[in-house]
Design a protein around this motif. Structure first.
Motif, mmCIF file in Angstrom:
data_model
loop_
_atom_site.group_PDB
_atom_site.id
_atom_site.type_symbol
_atom_site.label_atom_id
_atom_site.label_comp_id
_atom_site.label_asym_id
_atom_site.label_seq_id
_atom_site.Cartn_x
_atom_site.Cartn_y
_atom_site.Cartn_z
ATOM 1 N N MET A 1 0.264 16.864 9.088
ATOM 2 C CA MET A 1 -0.307 15.723 8.363
ATOM 3 C C MET A 1 -0.188 14.445 9.184
ATOM 4 S SD MET A 1 -1.698 16.601 5.606
ATOM 5 C CE MET A 1 -1.693 15.507 4.230
ATOM 6 N N LEU A 2 0.936 14.244 9.858
ATOM 7 C CA LEU A 2 1.102 13.032 10.663
ATOM 8 C C LEU A 2 0.192 13.033 11.885
ATOM 9 C CD1 LEU A 2 4.964 12.502 10.410
ATOM 10 C CD2 LEU A 2 3.150 11.269 9.202
ATOM 11 N N GLU A 3 0.004 14.197 12.506
ATOM 12 C CA GLU A 3 -0.940 14.306 13.632
ATOM 13 C C GLU A 3 -2.340 13.943 13.183
ATOM 14 O OE1 GLU A 3 -1.190 17.976 15.816
ATOM 15 O OE2 GLU A 3 0.974 17.961 16.185
ATOM 16 N N ASP A 4 -2.745 14.482 12.031
ATOM 17 C CA ASP A 4 -4.079 14.196 11.491
ATOM 18 C C ASP A 4 -4.211 12.707 11.170
ATOM 19 O OD1 ASP A 4 -6.709 14.897 10.337
ATOM 20 O OD2 ASP A 4 -5.729 14.417 8.426
ATOM 21 N N PHE A 5 -3.167 12.113 10.615
ATOM 22 C CA PHE A 5 -3.191 10.693 10.281
ATOM 23 C C PHE A 5 -3.322 9.833 11.542
ATOM 24 C CE2 PHE A 5 -0.718 6.736 9.410
ATOM 25 C CZ PHE A 5 -1.635 6.148 8.550
#
Length: 134
Positions: free
Chosen positions: A103-107
């Motif tokens: 999720m943090l990579e995508d964000f």
């Protein structure tokens, strides 16, 4: 006569599990101590540790996350599916850490268009609508 219980010492509790050059066959209490090597773990061909020999990582920080019963059940089902269908034996903590990392990579990559922002906006809109009704 004393009322104290006689407990074994450390040498009786923690004996070597491999044969030593001075193996006399008796332990310090005078009894016979069977000294055997521990069973090999994960050395058999096809064992789980051969398939998945990733080193464990030490984590410096800890948080507590509360989940609903449905979320916990979904997490456990995902963990079992990873194990059964994909041969990946992971614990719930590892699964959560990987999900957070994704999720943090995508964000970071997508910002405003990320899954995280979209889901939080939907959740915020739902709470805002309920507050206006209530």
């Amino acid at each position: 006569m004393t009322r104290r219980v006689s407990l074994p010492g450390a040498s009786e509790l923690f004996f070597r599990t491999t044969a030593t050059s001075e193996s006399s066959g008796t332990d310090s209490s005078g009894g016979s101590a069977e000294k055997t090597a521990p069973a090999p773990r994960g050395n058999e061909e096809g064992s789980a540790t051969d398939r998945r020999a990733a080193p464990r990582k030490k984590h410096d920080s800890k948080i507590t996350v509360y989940l609903s019963s449905e979320q916990l059940l979904a997490l456990e089902q995902a963990r079992l599916a990873l194990r059964g269908s994909h041969g990946l034996a992971v614990d719930r903590g590892r699964l959560v850490r990987e999900a957070v990392a994704v999720m943090l990579e995508d964000f970071e990559a997508n910002g405003e268009d990320s899954v995280l922002v979209r889901r939080l906006r939907i959740e915020e809109d739902e709470h805002g609508a309920q507050a206006q009704l209530g």
